[in-house]
Design a protein around this motif. Structure first.
Motif, PDB file in Angstrom:
ATOM      1  N   THR A   1      25.746 115.649 -19.885  1.00 42.83           N
ATOM      2  CA  THR A   1      26.531 114.470 -20.193  1.00 42.83           C
ATOM      3  C   THR A   1      27.169 113.762 -18.912  1.00 42.83           C
ATOM      4  O   THR A   1      27.042 112.570 -18.862  1.00 42.83           O
ATOM      5  CB  THR A   1      27.684 114.998 -21.131  1.00 42.83           C
ATOM      6  OG1 THR A   1      28.321 115.972 -20.639  1.00 42.83           O
ATOM      7  CG2 THR A   1      27.149 115.116 -22.494  1.00 42.83           C
ATOM      8  N   ARG A   2      27.452 114.512 -18.000  1.00 47.03           N
ATOM      9  CA  ARG A   2      28.024 114.225 -16.688  1.00 47.03           C
ATOM     10  C   ARG A   2      27.059 113.099 -15.797  1.00 47.03           C
ATOM     11  O   ARG A   2      27.276 112.239 -15.260  1.00 47.03           O
ATOM     12  CB  ARG A   2      28.503 115.279 -15.737  1.00 47.03           C
ATOM     13  CG  ARG A   2      29.363 114.722 -14.638  1.00 47.03           C
ATOM     14  CD  ARG A   2      29.622 115.764 -13.818  1.00 47.03           C
ATOM     15  NE  ARG A   2      31.081 116.549 -14.416  1.00 47.03           N
ATOM     16  CZ  ARG A   2      31.524 117.434 -13.954  1.00 47.03           C
ATOM     17  NH1 ARG A   2      31.076 118.445 -13.250  1.00 47.03           N
ATOM     18  NH2 ARG A   2      32.712 117.863 -14.682  1.00 47.03           N
ATOM     19  N   ALA A   3      25.602 113.896 -15.841  1.00 48.63           N
ATOM     20  CA  ALA A   3      24.865 113.216 -15.043  1.00 48.63           C
ATOM     21  C   ALA A   3      24.517 111.682 -15.788  1.00 48.63           C
ATOM     22  O   ALA A   3      24.097 110.702 -15.196  1.00 48.63           O
ATOM     23  CB  ALA A   3      23.399 113.905 -15.066  1.00 48.63           C
TER      24      ALA A   3
ATOM     25  N   THR B   1      34.739 118.666 -24.653  1.00 50.64           N
ATOM     26  CA  THR B   1      35.915 119.170 -23.848  1.00 50.64           C
ATOM     27  C   THR B   1      37.146 118.835 -24.652  1.00 50.64           C
ATOM     28  O   THR B   1      37.910 119.740 -25.251  1.00 50.64           O
ATOM     29  CB  THR B   1      35.735 118.690 -22.570  1.00 50.64           C
ATOM     30  OG1 THR B   1      34.624 118.836 -21.802  1.00 50.64           O
ATOM     31  CG2 THR B   1      37.125 118.917 -21.951  1.00 50.64           C
TER      32      THR B   1
ATOM     33  N   THR C   1      23.182 109.719 -21.612  1.00 45.63           N
ATOM     34  CA  THR C   1      23.674 110.928 -22.131  1.00 45.63           C
ATOM     35  C   THR C   1      22.704 111.420 -23.312  1.00 45.63           C
ATOM     36  O   THR C   1      22.459 112.469 -23.422  1.00 45.63           O
ATOM     37  CB  THR C   1      25.151 110.647 -22.566  1.00 45.63           C
ATOM     38  OG1 THR C   1      25.644 110.263 -21.416  1.00 45.63           O
ATOM     39  CG2 THR C   1      25.714 112.004 -23.231  1.00 45.63           C
TER      40      THR C   1
ATOM     41  N   LYS D   1      31.086 113.591 -24.522  1.00 43.35           N
ATOM     42  CA  LYS D   1      31.441 112.324 -24.034  1.00 43.35           C
ATOM     43  C   LYS D   1      30.195 111.370 -24.346  1.00 43.35           C
ATOM     44  O   LYS D   1      29.121 111.998 -24.228  1.00 43.35           O
ATOM     45  CB  LYS D   1      31.676 112.506 -22.965  1.00 43.35           C
ATOM     46  CG  LYS D   1      33.120 113.135 -22.311  1.00 43.35           C
ATOM     47  CD  LYS D   1      33.394 113.005 -21.071  1.00 43.35           C
ATOM     48  CE  LYS D   1      34.806 113.489 -20.663  1.00 43.35           C
ATOM     49  NZ  LYS D   1      35.256 114.681 -21.086  1.00 43.35           N
TER      50      LYS D   1
ATOM     51  N   CYS E   1      27.165 123.430 -20.496  1.00 39.11           N
ATOM     52  CA  CYS E   1      27.265 122.973 -19.219  1.00 39.11           C
ATOM     53  C   CYS E   1      27.456 121.401 -19.484  1.00 39.11           C
ATOM     54  O   CYS E   1      26.814 120.864 -20.328  1.00 39.11           O
ATOM     55  CB  CYS E   1      26.012 123.147 -18.457  1.00 39.11           C
ATOM     56  SG  CYS E   1      26.151 122.638 -16.668  1.00 39.11           S
ATOM     57  N   VAL E   2      28.330 121.002 -18.577  1.00 34.09           N
ATOM     58  CA  VAL E   2      28.721 119.302 -18.496  1.00 34.09           C
ATOM     59  C   VAL E   2      27.836 118.712 -18.049  1.00 34.09           C
ATOM     60  O   VAL E   2      27.565 117.309 -17.936  1.00 34.09           O
ATOM     61  CB  VAL E   2      29.998 119.219 -17.969  1.00 34.09           C
ATOM     62  CG1 VAL E   2      31.201 119.789 -18.831  1.00 34.09           C
ATOM     63  CG2 VAL E   2      29.978 119.513 -16.482  1.00 34.09           C
ATOM     64  N   MET E   3      26.752 119.251 -17.313  1.00 33.07           N
ATOM     65  CA  MET E   3      25.727 118.530 -16.571  1.00 33.07           C
ATOM     66  C   MET E   3      24.915 117.448 -17.068  1.00 33.07           C
ATOM     67  O   MET E   3      24.814 116.331 -16.554  1.00 33.07           O
ATOM     68  CB  MET E   3      24.802 119.491 -15.747  1.00 33.07           C
ATOM     69  CG  MET E   3      23.592 119.136 -14.942  1.00 33.07           C
ATOM     70  SD  MET E   3      22.680 120.129 -14.005  1.00 33.07           S
ATOM     71  CE  MET E   3      23.982 120.986 -12.984  1.00 33.07           C
TER      72      MET E   3
ATOM     73  N   ARG F   1      26.397 109.994 -17.395  1.00 34.67           N
ATOM     74  CA  ARG F   1      27.611 108.853 -17.018  1.00 34.67           C
ATOM     75  C   ARG F   1      27.452 108.273 -15.604  1.00 34.67           C
ATOM     76  O   ARG F   1      27.912 107.548 -15.265  1.00 34.67           O
ATOM     77  CB  ARG F   1      28.840 109.498 -17.354  1.00 34.67           C
ATOM     78  CG  ARG F   1      29.061 109.827 -18.842  1.00 34.67           C
ATOM     79  CD  ARG F   1      30.544 110.143 -18.999  1.00 34.67           C
ATOM     80  NE  ARG F   1      31.282 111.075 -18.196  1.00 34.67           N
ATOM     81  CZ  ARG F   1      31.194 112.341 -18.525  1.00 34.67           C
ATOM     82  NH1 ARG F   1      30.532 112.812 -19.258  1.00 34.67           N
ATOM     83  NH2 ARG F   1      31.783 113.070 -17.572  1.00 34.67           N
ATOM     84  N   HIS F   2      26.557 108.953 -14.850  1.00 36.46           N
ATOM     85  CA  HIS F   2      26.129 108.610 -13.417  1.00 36.46           C
ATOM     86  C   HIS F   2      24.916 108.156 -13.045  1.00 36.46           C
ATOM     87  O   HIS F   2      24.454 108.034 -11.933  1.00 36.46           O
ATOM     88  CB  HIS F   2      26.710 109.770 -12.474  1.00 36.46           C
ATOM     89  CG  HIS F   2      28.202 110.007 -12.595  1.00 36.46           C
ATOM     90  ND1 HIS F   2      28.842 110.769 -13.546  1.00 36.46           N
ATOM     91  CD2 HIS F   2      29.409 109.493 -11.827  1.00 36.46           C
ATOM     92  CE1 HIS F   2      30.118 110.935 -13.599  1.00 36.46           C
ATOM     93  NE2 HIS F   2      30.505 110.146 -12.505  1.00 36.46           N
TER      94      HIS F   2
END
Length: 378
Positions: A274-276, A40, A336, A45, A270-272, A278-279
């Motif tokens: 990398t976002r997943a 982004t 990630t 990330k 998709c950010v999925m 981080r969570h």
């Protein structure tokens, strides 16, 4: 075949509607089907750029909206462009900024010429037109530039969907004109039309008449069920030139990707993953694994002992659970890494299966593995 000066696209094999091939740009070759990790703000990330490359990614995505606000397109250009700035030497696709701007509901004002909006960072006022979007992406030195479009969230009325689609077609023509000829680079048009089949067809046909080097399908993965998304892909696919790459924007889950490849899509982002990561959520050939769950606390097994990714192969689930529960940065980095490795392995598997004429088997095997889910803890 050549689709733009210094740019070519070829389909090497096809199995049903699924296909594998190569998009050759000035900075390198993108093997398709391809998943583009999302960088982004000039970085994927929680990942080093060398890791992203070594996982097998041929291309990454940058975001016009975020980069124009910080650090600024002109500053990135003065520093040698986004490739030199971030140390990523392969191709980069930049989105137009349209989706992010349209998400700013209370901070923007739309008209036929473009959109005026306030920065979510400091409230400063900015103006984005099709010409300015292309200019920013050119300053960033993007290899694939996206037209500015208007994306409406679903569900929405036919009136709103058609207005946005017609405006996006007008902006597509202006964007292509502003792009001109940039050797080794390409500009993609974006199909809009929400969940209304005849509007999708009108958009795809209008863009095809403009002879873009590549075509994206936008305005999906914005709240609609998967069956609606897939139906819209099936509606649009016959109206997109078969000799040009097709990009499904912002999608998605591994199942979304496999099913979209089955319908002729070549590129995804998709950010999925990398976002997943981080969570605390890992993607693997066993399905999704939630490392926050207490059942992993004493599990000495790795996520996947057969994985080529060190993060999935060499660290215990217990340790990854601990890092996740402790909110440690290393946990976010490792998961990630795991997720992007899985996505790139999935794309490699798709390419190999299509080339071997066994896509249907690969599709069934992948869905069966995910349906079973993670193997139980010890």
């Amino acid at each position: 075949m050549t689709i733009s000066p210094g740019v070519s696209f070829s389909v090497h094999a096809q199995d049903g509607t699924a296909r594998t091939g190569a998009l050759e740009l000035g900075r390198g070759v993108v093997r398709t089907p391809a998943f583009m990790p999302v960088g982004t703000a000039g970085t994927v990330k929680a990942m080093y750029v060398d890791q992203v490359r070594d996982l097998g990614a041929d291309i990454i995505l940058g975001n016009t909206y975020h980069l124009m606000l910080r650090p600024g397109a002109e500053r990135v250009a003065a520093l040698g462009g986004l490739h030199a700035f971030s140390r990523w030497q392969g191709p980069i696709l930049t989105d137009s900024g349209g989706f992010q701007v349209m998400s700013l509901s209370g901070l923007r004002k739309l008209d036929r010429d473009g959109v005026t909006f306030r920065s979510h960072i400091d409230g400063s006022s900015h103006r984005l037109t099709p010409e300015r979007s292309v200019e920013i992406q050119t300053l960033l030195d993007s290899d694939i530039i996206m037209q500015l479009d208007e994306c409406v969230r679903l569900p929405s009325t036919r009136v709103d969907i058609e207005r946005a689609m017609r405006l996006s077609l007008d902006w597509a023509e202006r964007s292509k004109r502003a792009f001109g000829s940039q050797p080794g680079k390409a500009i993609f048009g974006i199909v809009q039309g929400g969940d209304v089949p005849d509007l999708r067809i009108a958009s795809a046909s209008g863009l095809a008449d403009m002879d873009f080097p590549g075509y994206a399908i936008g305005g999906l993965a914005v709240g609609e069920p998967q069956d609606v998304m897939l139906r819209m892909i099936e509606t649009v696919e016959p109206f997109l030139p078969k000799a040009r790459p097709r990009y499904l924007m912002g999608v998605g889950t591994p199942d979304d990707i496999v099913e979209s490849v089955a319908r002729g899509i070549d590129m995804f982002d998709c950010v999925m993953p990398t976002r997943a990561g981080r969570h605390g959520l890992a993607f693997s050939r066993f399905g999704k694994i939630n490392l926050k769950n207490a059942r992993h606390a004493q599990d000495h097994r790795p996520l996947d002992e057969a994985s080529s990714c060190p993060a999935a192969r060499d660290y215990s689930r217990a340790y990854l659970h601990h890092l996740t529960r402790a909110n440690e940065i290393l946990g976010m980095m490792l998961l990630t890494w795991v997720n992007l490795a899985y996505y790139q392995d999935l794309m490699a598997g798709l390419r190999a299966a299509i080339a071997a004429g066994r896509f249907a088997d690969f599709r069934a095997e992948t869905r069966e593995a995910w349906a079973k889910g993670d193997i139980p803890a010890l």
